[in-house]
Scaffold this motif. Structure first.
Motif, PDB file in Angstrom:
ATOM      1  N   VAL A   2       0.837  -1.200   0.000  1.00 43.47           N
ATOM      2  CA  VAL A   2       0.000   0.000   0.000  1.00 43.47           C
ATOM      3  C   VAL A   2       0.872   1.251   0.000  1.00 43.47           C
ATOM      4  CG1 VAL A   2      -0.324   0.236   2.481  1.00 43.47           C
ATOM      5  CG2 VAL A   2      -2.096   1.009   0.942  1.00 43.47           C
ATOM      6  N   ASN A   3       2.062   1.145   0.589  1.00 48.86           N
ATOM      7  CA  ASN A   3       2.995   2.275   0.557  1.00 48.86           C
ATOM      8  C   ASN A   3       3.381   2.618  -0.872  1.00 48.86           C
ATOM      9  OD1 ASN A   3       3.482   2.839   3.416  1.00 48.86           O
ATOM     10  ND2 ASN A   3       4.272   0.754   3.460  1.00 48.86           N
ATOM     11  N   LEU A   4       3.648   1.572  -1.660  1.00 49.56           N
ATOM     12  CA  LEU A   4       4.055   1.787  -3.049  1.00 49.56           C
ATOM     13  C   LEU A   4       2.912   2.350  -3.879  1.00 49.56           C
ATOM     14  CD1 LEU A   4       6.254  -1.357  -3.765  1.00 49.56           C
ATOM     15  CD2 LEU A   4       6.980   1.020  -3.443  1.00 49.56           C
ATOM     16  N   TRP A   6       0.393   4.103  -2.857  1.00 57.38           N
ATOM     17  CA  TRP A   6       0.168   5.484  -2.436  1.00 57.38           C
ATOM     18  C   TRP A   6       1.186   6.415  -3.089  1.00 57.38           C
ATOM     19  CZ3 TRP A   6       2.546   9.313   0.723  1.00 57.38           C
ATOM     20  CH2 TRP A   6       1.679  10.318   1.167  1.00 57.38           C
ATOM     21  N   LEU A   7       2.440   5.995  -3.012  1.00 62.25           N
ATOM     22  CA  LEU A   7       3.515   6.795  -3.597  1.00 62.25           C
ATOM     23  C   LEU A   7       3.334   6.913  -5.108  1.00 62.25           C
ATOM     24  CD1 LEU A   7       6.136   8.139  -2.471  1.00 62.25           C
ATOM     25  CD2 LEU A   7       7.371   6.221  -3.462  1.00 62.25           C
ATOM     26  N   GLU A 127      -1.198  -4.695  12.364  1.00 66.48           N
ATOM     27  CA  GLU A 127      -1.174  -5.505  11.148  1.00 66.48           C
ATOM     28  C   GLU A 127      -2.496  -6.248  10.963  1.00 66.48           C
ATOM     29  OE1 GLU A 127       2.424  -7.834  10.638  1.00 66.48           O
ATOM     30  OE2 GLU A 127       1.298  -9.284   9.460  1.00 66.48           O
TER      31      GLU A 127
ATOM     32  N   GLY B  56      -5.028  10.886   3.787  1.00 69.17           N
ATOM     33  CA  GLY B  56      -3.871  10.374   3.054  1.00 69.17           C
ATOM     34  C   GLY B  56      -4.266   9.762   1.723  1.00 69.17           C
ATOM     35  N   THR B 140      -9.066   1.596   3.044  1.00 66.03           N
ATOM     36  CA  THR B 140      -8.669   2.756   3.850  1.00 66.03           C
ATOM     37  C   THR B 140      -9.575   2.924   5.056  1.00 66.03           C
ATOM     38  OG1 THR B 140      -7.963   3.834   1.824  1.00 66.03           O
ATOM     39  CG2 THR B 140      -8.182   5.223   3.760  1.00 66.03           C
ATOM     40  N   VAL B 149      -2.118  -0.340   9.724  1.00 65.27           N
ATOM     41  CA  VAL B 149      -1.380   0.240   8.613  1.00 65.27           C
ATOM     42  C   VAL B 149      -0.740  -0.829   7.727  1.00 65.27           C
ATOM     43  CG1 VAL B 149      -0.944   2.532   9.541  1.00 65.27           C
ATOM     44  CG2 VAL B 149       0.514   0.649  10.239  1.00 65.27           C
ATOM     45  N   LYS B 150      -0.597  -2.050   8.263  1.00 65.54           N
ATOM     46  CA  LYS B 150      -0.015  -3.118   7.447  1.00 65.54           C
ATOM     47  C   LYS B 150      -1.153  -3.966   6.891  1.00 65.54           C
ATOM     48  CE  LYS B 150       4.329  -3.069   9.892  1.00 65.54           C
ATOM     49  NZ  LYS B 150       4.774  -3.274  11.271  1.00 65.54           N
ATOM     50  N   TYR B 151      -1.372  -3.829   5.574  1.00 68.07           N
ATOM     51  CA  TYR B 151      -2.531  -4.450   4.937  1.00 68.07           C
ATOM     52  C   TYR B 151      -2.269  -5.903   4.529  1.00 68.07           C
ATOM     53  CZ  TYR B 151      -4.622   0.231   4.358  1.00 68.07           C
ATOM     54  OH  TYR B 151      -5.158   1.462   4.559  1.00 68.07           O
TER      55      TYR B 151
END
Lengths: 196, 178
Positions: A2-4, A6-7, A127, B56, B140, B149-151
């Motif tokens: 999800v970080n990737l 989003w970025l 998590e 976000g 989200t 936060v860790k999906y």
């Protein structure tokens, strides 16, 4: 992952805005979206309160328990890590029923209630648990029996047969839900193997 | 006939729930108003908790949408859809569907209006819109409400379901309506 994502959304957005010569839209879109996010959350307060109030009544009257009991063979198979009589099961069932009937605004409060209950069972609080992943797989693919919104739009645009798409939608939604459940099972076992 | 049925269900479902559930609760001797308020109190915190997550995600999606990046990705994917004989007009809808429910609904409504609700593209857009949910919004809001936060693999599963839903929509609409 999800970080990737989003970025990627943010960076490619800024990049193409610059390339298209309209970099000024970035600032406007970002501020606008931030404001919109708060508005959505605020609107959700009332809807959440309303449906969680109704759900409390249904719980105390034993209605949730009866519904959860009826679908236990399915939920037991999908959520092996959730104890059979856990309150999460009731909320999960209500959420999925609301989704099927196209009651979008009731589905979210029930879904968030279910997440809250699942979080109580979750050993790692930051998590996602297995049960949460399965629950969201069902939710994002969303079995829909009654696509009320789109039928409304078709009627409004003068369709001679607005509900002609009910069958095709049902077919597509069943395919995507089946794919989600299978993908979830596969990813889950890969994940477990990785963990050892 | 089906249309009237769906219309009636949408119209009656919520009022009937508001009638039946408190009714049964009352018959079971529950103090209905007190129980309702007790349940309703939980709503506030949950809704407030999702704000940072929603800000976000919506900002990233908002910037992506406004930049015109969608057109570029649509063009990039055109050869693939052409190869499989999928109408390219529905590509922006397919790309938008997991990101923004509002934008996807807008795109679907536009396609239905432009091509006609009873055209092949009209049927396809309707089916695509109805058969899946907004993956990133769901992830989200649902994960945000409990501070996760860790999906894990959830985003991948959601996107696989979206792709399958798109291909299934194309397949079934081509079989039934084309």
């Amino acid at each position: 992952m999800v970080n990737l994502i989003w970025l990627f959304l943010l960076m490619s957005g800024i990049f193409f805005a610059a390339v298209n010569g309209r970099i000024e839209v970035v600032t406007f879109a970002a501020l606008n979206a931030a404001e919109n996010a708060v508005q959505i959350s605020f609107e959700l307060i009332g809807i959440m309160a309303l449906w969680l109030g109704i759900m409390k009544l249904a719980e105390e009257a034993g209605i949730v328990k009866i519904i959860a009991l009826l679908v236990r063979p399915i939920t037991g198979y999908l959520f092996p890590s959730v104890p059979r009589d856990h309150p999460a099961m009731g909320a999960i069932v209500l959420n999925l029923s609301a989704n099927m009937l196209g009651l979008g605004n009731a589905a979210t409060p029930f879904g968030l209630k279910a997440m809250g209950e699942l979080q109580k069972l979750n050993p790692k609080k930051d998590e996602a648990s297995e049960a949460m992943c399965t629950f969201l797989a069902l939710n994002t693919s969303c079995i829909t029996l009654i696509p009320a919104t789109i039928v409304g739009i078709r009627t409004a645009s003068g369709s001679i047969d607005p509900t002609a798409v009910v069958g095709t939608t049902l077919f597509a939604t069943c395919c995507s839900t089946a794919a989600a459940v299978i993908a979830d099972k596969i990813f889950r076992s890969c994940w477990e193997r990785k963990r050892g | 006939m089906v249309e009237i049925f769906i219309h009636e269900i949408s119209k009656w479902a919520v009022p009937m729930l508001f009638f039946i559930i408190p009714g049964i609760a009352f018959l079971k001797g529950i103090k209905v108003y007190e129980a309702f308020v007790a349940g309703a109190q939980e709503g506030f915190n949950t809704a407030i908790k999702i704000i940072p997550f929603l800000v976000g995600m919506l900002v990233a999606i908002g910037v992506f949408r406004a930049s015109g990046a969608l057109d570029v990705f649509t063009k990039l994917l055109h050869p693939i859809t052409d190869f499989f004989d999928i109408p390219g007009e529905v590509l922006p809808l397919a790309l938008m569907r997991p990101l923004s429910g509002g934008a996807a609904l807008g795109a679907a409504a536009e396609l239905i209006k432009t091509h006609g609700p009873d055209s092949y593209i009209g049927f396809l857009a309707s089916t695509m819109q109805g058969s899946t949910d907004t993956t990133f919004y769901v992830l989200t809001v649902y994960f945000g409400s409990v501070g996760i936060v860790k999906y894990r693999y959830s985003a991948a599963v959601g996107l696989i379901a979206d792709i399958v839903s798109f291909l299934a929509s194309v397949f079934i609409c081509r079989t039934v309506f084309f």
